[in-house]
Design a protein around this motif. Structure first.
Motif, mmCIF file in Angstrom:
data_model
loop_
_atom_site.group_PDB
_atom_site.id
_atom_site.type_symbol
_atom_site.label_atom_id
_atom_site.label_comp_id
_atom_site.label_asym_id
_atom_site.label_seq_id
_atom_site.Cartn_x
_atom_site.Cartn_y
_atom_site.Cartn_z
ATOM 1 N N ILE A 1 -9.093 -2.271 9.207
ATOM 2 C CA ILE A 1 -9.733 -1.223 10.012
ATOM 3 C C ILE A 1 -9.105 0.150 9.752
ATOM 4 C CG2 ILE A 1 -10.284 -0.451 12.363
ATOM 5 C CD1 ILE A 1 -9.949 -3.502 13.137
ATOM 6 N N ASN B 1 1.345 -7.189 3.540
ATOM 7 C CA ASN B 1 0.433 -6.817 4.630
ATOM 8 C C ASN B 1 -0.776 -6.043 4.144
ATOM 9 O OD1 ASN B 1 1.949 -8.082 6.528
ATOM 10 N ND2 ASN B 1 3.040 -6.249 7.175
ATOM 11 N N VAL B 2 -0.632 -5.351 3.015
ATOM 12 C CA VAL B 2 -1.788 -4.588 2.548
ATOM 13 C C VAL B 2 -2.963 -5.534 2.295
ATOM 14 C CG1 VAL B 2 -1.182 -4.606 0.071
ATOM 15 C CG2 VAL B 2 -2.553 -2.740 0.997
ATOM 16 N N GLU C 1 8.500 -5.219 -6.743
ATOM 17 C CA GLU C 1 7.845 -6.104 -5.774
ATOM 18 C C GLU C 1 8.369 -7.527 -5.966
ATOM 19 O OE1 GLU C 1 5.686 -6.191 -3.103
ATOM 20 O OE2 GLU C 1 6.028 -8.358 -3.308
ATOM 21 N N LYS C 2 8.800 -8.146 -4.855
ATOM 22 C CA LYS C 2 9.422 -9.471 -4.981
ATOM 23 C C LYS C 2 8.409 -10.544 -5.370
ATOM 24 C CE LYS C 2 9.194 -10.753 -0.103
ATOM 25 N NZ LYS C 2 9.927 -10.942 1.128
ATOM 26 N N VAL D 1 14.649 -7.279 -4.513
ATOM 27 C CA VAL D 1 15.889 -6.531 -4.287
ATOM 28 C C VAL D 1 16.778 -7.348 -3.362
ATOM 29 C CG1 VAL D 1 16.853 -4.466 -3.219
ATOM 30 C CG2 VAL D 1 14.863 -4.285 -4.727
ATOM 31 N N TYR E 1 1.367 -2.661 13.722
ATOM 32 C CA TYR E 1 0.143 -3.316 13.231
ATOM 33 C C TYR E 1 -0.907 -2.300 12.812
ATOM 34 C CZ TYR E 1 -0.060 -2.839 18.267
ATOM 35 O OH TYR E 1 0.082 -2.366 19.538
ATOM 36 N N GLY E 2 -0.498 -1.052 12.547
ATOM 37 C CA GLY E 2 -1.516 -0.048 12.273
ATOM 38 C C GLY E 2 -1.344 0.730 10.989
ATOM 39 N N GLY E 3 -0.591 0.197 10.036
ATOM 40 C CA GLY E 3 -0.241 1.002 8.878
ATOM 41 C C GLY E 3 -1.205 0.962 7.705
ATOM 42 N N PHE E 4 -2.245 0.163 7.805
ATOM 43 C CA PHE E 4 -3.175 0.101 6.671
ATOM 44 C C PHE E 4 -3.967 1.405 6.565
ATOM 45 C CE2 PHE E 4 -7.486 -0.951 5.065
ATOM 46 C CZ PHE E 4 -7.131 -1.218 3.749
ATOM 47 N N LYS E 5 -4.543 1.818 7.676
ATOM 48 C CA LYS E 5 -5.333 3.056 7.700
ATOM 49 C C LYS E 5 -4.511 4.251 7.249
ATOM 50 C CE LYS E 5 -5.551 2.663 12.292
ATOM 51 N NZ LYS E 5 -4.342 1.880 12.602
ATOM 52 N N GLY F 1 0.810 -1.213 0.000
ATOM 53 C CA GLY F 1 0.000 0.000 0.000
ATOM 54 C C GLY F 1 0.843 1.262 0.000
ATOM 55 N N HIS F 2 1.848 1.318 0.884
ATOM 56 C CA HIS F 2 2.620 2.554 0.997
ATOM 57 C C HIS F 2 3.489 2.818 -0.221
ATOM 58 C CE1 HIS F 2 1.456 3.968 4.976
ATOM 59 N NE2 HIS F 2 1.283 2.687 5.258
ATOM 60 N N ASN G 1 -4.281 -7.651 6.313
ATOM 61 C CA ASN G 1 -4.675 -7.025 7.577
ATOM 62 C C ASN G 1 -6.177 -7.133 7.794
ATOM 63 O OD1 ASN G 1 -5.986 -4.344 6.657
ATOM 64 N ND2 ASN G 1 -4.137 -4.554 5.447
ATOM 65 N N THR G 2 -6.619 -6.603 8.930
ATOM 66 C CA THR G 2 -8.040 -6.706 9.289
ATOM 67 C C THR G 2 -8.834 -5.481 8.832
ATOM 68 O OG1 THR G 2 -7.272 -6.121 11.486
ATOM 69 C CG2 THR G 2 -7.913 -8.381 11.145
HETATM 70 C C1 LIG Z 1 -2.861 -9.547 10.668
HETATM 71 C C2 LIG Z 1 -2.689 -8.067 10.495
HETATM 72 C C3 LIG Z 1 -3.751 -7.215 10.780
HETATM 73 C C4 LIG Z 1 -3.611 -5.840 10.604
HETATM 74 N N1 LIG Z 1 -4.700 -5.040 10.817
HETATM 75 C C5 LIG Z 1 -4.631 -3.722 10.547
HETATM 76 C C6 LIG Z 1 -5.793 -2.898 10.643
HETATM 77 O O1 LIG Z 1 -6.895 -3.391 10.945
HETATM 78 N N2 LIG Z 1 -5.670 -1.569 10.402
HETATM 79 C C7 LIG Z 1 -4.476 -1.011 10.068
HETATM 80 O O2 LIG Z 1 -4.421 0.199 9.893
HETATM 81 N N3 LIG Z 1 -3.357 -1.781 9.922
HETATM 82 C C8 LIG Z 1 -3.403 -3.118 10.144
HETATM 83 N N4 LIG Z 1 -2.282 -3.905 9.986
HETATM 84 C C9 LIG Z 1 -1.018 -3.285 9.589
HETATM 85 C C10 LIG Z 1 -0.940 -2.999 8.098
HETATM 86 O O3 LIG Z 1 -1.395 -4.090 7.338
HETATM 87 C C11 LIG Z 1 0.494 -2.667 7.699
HETATM 88 O O4 LIG Z 1 1.042 -1.738 8.594
HETATM 89 C C12 LIG Z 1 0.598 -2.072 6.318
HETATM 90 O O5 LIG Z 1 -0.159 -2.818 5.409
HETATM 91 C C13 LIG Z 1 2.081 -2.048 5.918
HETATM 92 O O6 LIG Z 1 2.359 -1.322 4.774
HETATM 93 P P1 LIG Z 1 2.307 -1.888 3.265
HETATM 94 O O7 LIG Z 1 0.885 -2.058 2.914
HETATM 95 O O8 LIG Z 1 3.052 -1.030 2.374
HETATM 96 O O9 LIG Z 1 3.063 -3.285 3.416
HETATM 97 P P2 LIG Z 1 3.089 -4.555 2.441
HETATM 98 O O10 LIG Z 1 1.822 -4.748 1.710
HETATM 99 O O11 LIG Z 1 3.582 -5.693 3.276
HETATM 100 O O12 LIG Z 1 4.187 -4.113 1.377
HETATM 101 C C14 LIG Z 1 5.554 -4.392 1.463
HETATM 102 C C15 LIG Z 1 5.937 -5.157 0.212
HETATM 103 O O13 LIG Z 1 7.358 -5.209 0.124
HETATM 104 C C16 LIG Z 1 7.683 -6.417 -0.509
HETATM 105 N N5 LIG Z 1 9.106 -6.708 -0.277
HETATM 106 C C17 LIG Z 1 9.704 -7.038 0.893
HETATM 107 N N6 LIG Z 1 11.014 -7.223 0.712
HETATM 108 C C18 LIG Z 1 11.266 -7.005 -0.609
HETATM 109 C C19 LIG Z 1 12.457 -7.056 -1.427
HETATM 110 N N7 LIG Z 1 13.651 -7.379 -0.908
HETATM 111 N N8 LIG Z 1 12.336 -6.769 -2.743
HETATM 112 C C20 LIG Z 1 11.126 -6.434 -3.284
HETATM 113 N N9 LIG Z 1 9.984 -6.393 -2.559
HETATM 114 C C21 LIG Z 1 10.059 -6.669 -1.243
HETATM 115 C C22 LIG Z 1 6.728 -7.420 0.103
HETATM 116 O O14 LIG Z 1 6.568 -8.563 -0.713
HETATM 117 C C23 LIG Z 1 5.438 -6.597 0.224
HETATM 118 O O15 LIG Z 1 4.556 -6.789 -0.861
HETATM 119 C C24 LIG Z 1 -2.369 -5.293 10.170
HETATM 120 C C25 LIG Z 1 -1.301 -6.147 9.895
HETATM 121 C C26 LIG Z 1 -1.447 -7.518 10.037
HETATM 122 C C27 LIG Z 1 -0.291 -8.408 9.702
#
Ligand SMILES: Cc1cc2nc3c(=O)[nH]c(=O)nc-3n(C[C@H](O)[C@H](O)[C@H](O)COP(=O)(O)OP(=O)(O)OC[C@H]3O[C@@H](n4cnc5c(N)ncnc54)[C@H](O)[C@@H]3O)c2cc1C
Ligand SMILES: [Zn+2]
Lengths: 417, 95
Positions: free
Chosen positions: A79, A72-73, A64-65, A207, A365-369, A42-43, A76-77
């Motif tokens: 919220i 995590n995007v 993206e690997k 990477v 655990y809060g980075g989705f929102k 997501g970020h 997560n749950t």
């Molecule tokens: C069970 C659970 C419940 C949660 N519930 C909530 C909630 O209700 N509300 C909320 O706000 N937050 C929640 N969170 C937290 C939230 O999901 C995360 O904080 C947020 O999604 C993280 O950011 P992201 O989406 O960018 O991460 P990700 O989607 O994990 O993106 C990171 C990406 O980097 C990639 N990557 C890693 N290493 C490499 C590499 N070397 N080379 C290339 N790519 C790589 C991964 O494959 C991944 O796709 C929850 C998390 C979990 C696990």
């Protein structure tokens, strides 16, 4: 980009739905980019979109690997809320909530943003006072929150056993604009919008190293070859420490696993998100009818994306205490996500000790929102080199300078957050 | 679920223990300066692999034990007393 609309749906229906195209380009990596974003979550995707839209920086690759949306995007749950304790966090997360409210219009993508309300229950007078203080901070920032007494909780969420023998419910604080968002759609929506503006979304590209020339980062080694970059952003959720190690520095982060669960589908029975203040448990009903719930992190460093029985037992016990009906449902699926637990429980959006290298991580655990605002703040930092006012408190220097963000008063023990 | 072989009580379930983080950190000298202390308090190696860490047997002998555990497989290679030098398997052995 072909826009989605009711008219378009009707038109494609007449053609037997054979005219739909992929939502984004699955690009092959070029040898060089202005900005390389590591991590298609997501970020990373939101940052790419903002870079292109607000700063006209379109020579961007998201590497993206695996496949986008499987991190995590999509784990997560779902919220969303902005009920935080410190003013700067309330402002940041409220900006995000406002962006969620316009997400579908802005992105022309249905993410099923559902403002069904989030309620945090309290069980003691002390907990009520602490939540009241948080509510007051929110109100001072112009953010909505309401107190609900015990009878009100019973009305809102009849499944909650307010007289439960372990931690009876005294009341709760309700943020009506909180709710849930279809998580996969968030990744797809940002990917589509970024791709349409020229961003390359490169999947199956891990990477494996960071190339430096002295103090500067100049590119990344990947499973699809070396890619040069003027600027690099790590947005890899639970893997930030590993990427930092490749670049030669350490972060104030430990990696922990958080689990989530979903039951079989039932009729609509739970109309808001409920969090149990005493037992570390939160639950909502998905649009498909399953109850989606989770609890605390497993409690020791781990990169194993699955989760252990110990915490499963604890989460189920807390859930069954709060909502006895839950014990009659079958849990269909369980999964885990590995997350950066930062030392103060707050995110890191920052420059790093390496020049031209930025990090968006430590989301705990809060980075989705936070994704919509995270994209805004991170794109500003990467494009201008200066922190965005809404995210200036997320800099890495806060640890050395004693300005850690005290949301929960836990101290530098990630497993205790 | 982990099974930790406490040298005093025998193999026990992880519910009896409390995790206490990285056991490789060494407190800097009192005059080492801000950077050294900031690094000691906040920064971690956080490896995806073998990790030397503290577990307190809170519901048993209450000793703080040193454990070598793999953060991907959860395999435990060694458990010892706080001041034991434990052998860490080769980096490439398990991952
Ligand atoms: C069970 C659970 C419940 C949660 N519930 C909530 C909630 O209700 N509300 C909320 O706000 N937050 C929640 N969170 C937290 C939230 O999901 C995360 O904080 C947020 O999604 C993280 O950011 P992201 O989406 O960018 O991460 P990700 O989607 O994990 O993106 C990171 C990406 O980097 C990639 N990557 C890693 N290493 C490499 C590499 N070397 N080379 C290339 N790519 C790589 C991964 O494959 C991944 O796709 C929850 C998390 C979990 C696990
Ligand atoms: Zn013991």
């Amino acid at each position: 980009m072909d826009l989605y609309s009711g008219w378009r749906l009707a038109k494609e229906a007449l053609g037997g739905h054979l005219g739909w195209k992929p939502a984004w380009r699955d690009a092959a990596p070029k040898a060089q980019y202005q900005v390389v974003i590591v991590g298609g979550g997501g970020h990373g995707l939101a940052t790419a979109y903002r870079l292109a839209k607000e700063y006209g920086v379109t020579d961007v690759a998201v590497l993206e690997k695996g496949a986008i949306g499987l991190g995590n995007v999509g784990r997560n749950t779902t919220i969303i809320r902005s009920n935080y304790f410190s003013s700067e966090n309330v402002r940041f997360y409220e900006t995000s909530l406002k962006l969620w409210e316009r997400f579908e219009q802005e992105m022309n993508f249905n993410a099923m943003v559902s403002q069904r309300g989030t309620i945090n229950l309290y069980h003691t007078d002390g907990q009520r006072d602490l939540f009241a203080r948080r509510a007051n901070t929110m109100r001072l920032e112009g953010v909505d929150v309401e107190h609900v007494d015990k009878a009100g909780v019973k009305m809102l969420a009849p499944l909650v056993d307010v007289e439960n023998g372990r931690y009876p419910v005294l009341g709760g604080f309700l943020q009506k604009r909180g709710g849930t968002v279809r998580h996969d759609a968030v990744a797809w929506g940002y990917a589509r919008a970024a791709s349409a503006r020229g961003v390359d979304i490169v999947q199956q590209c891990e990477v494996t190293g960071v190339r430096r020339e002295g103090a500067r980062a100049v590119g990344v080694e990947t499973t699809r070859g070396f890619i040069a970059a003027d600027k690099i952003l790590f947005a890899v959720a639970g893997h930030s420490s590993r990427l930092a190690a490749m670049a030669g520095f350490r972060l104030p982060i430990e990696t922990h696993v958080l689990q989530a669960f979903v039951t079989e589908s039932i009729k609509p029975t739970l109309d808001c998100v409920v969090t149990y203040g005493a037992g570390h448990f939160y639950v909502s009903q998905s649009d498909k009818g399953g109850l989606v719930f989770g609890g605390a992190i497993d409690g020791c460093n781990t990169y194993a994306q699955r989760g252990g029985f110990t915490m499963q037992e604890e989460v189920m016990a807390a859930g069954a205490t709060l909502m006895p009906a839950l014990s009659r449902l079958r849990v269909l699926r369980q999964w885990g996500g590995v997350m950066d637990m930062s030392m103060d429980g707050n995110p890191i959006i920052s420059r790093t000790p390496v020049e031209n290298l930025f990090v968006n991580g430590g989301w705990c655990y809060g980075g989705f929102k936070a994704i919509p605002a995270g994209g805004v703040v991170t794109a500003h930092l990467v494009a201008t080199g200066k922190p965005h006012p809404l995210g200036a408190h997320f800099g890495l220097d806060r640890f050395r300078e004693g300005r850690t963000i005290d949301e929960r008063g836990v101290g530098p023990s990630p497993w205790a957050h | 679920m982990l099974r930790i072989a406490c040298p005093h009580c025998g193999p026990r379930d992880d519910v009896e223990f409390r995790y206490r983080g990285d056991a490789t950190l060494a407190r800097p000298a009192a005059d080492a300066g801000v950077d050294a202390f900031a690094s000691y308090v906040f920064e971690r190696d956080n490896p995806a692999g073998w990790h030397v860490e503290w577990w307190q047997h809170v519901q048993g002998c209450r000793r703080v034990l040193k454990v070598v555990r793999h953060t991907l497989t959860h395999e435990i290679a060694a458990v010892g007393e706080a001041n034991d030098e434990l052998r860490i398997p080769d980096a490439g052995a398990k991952s």
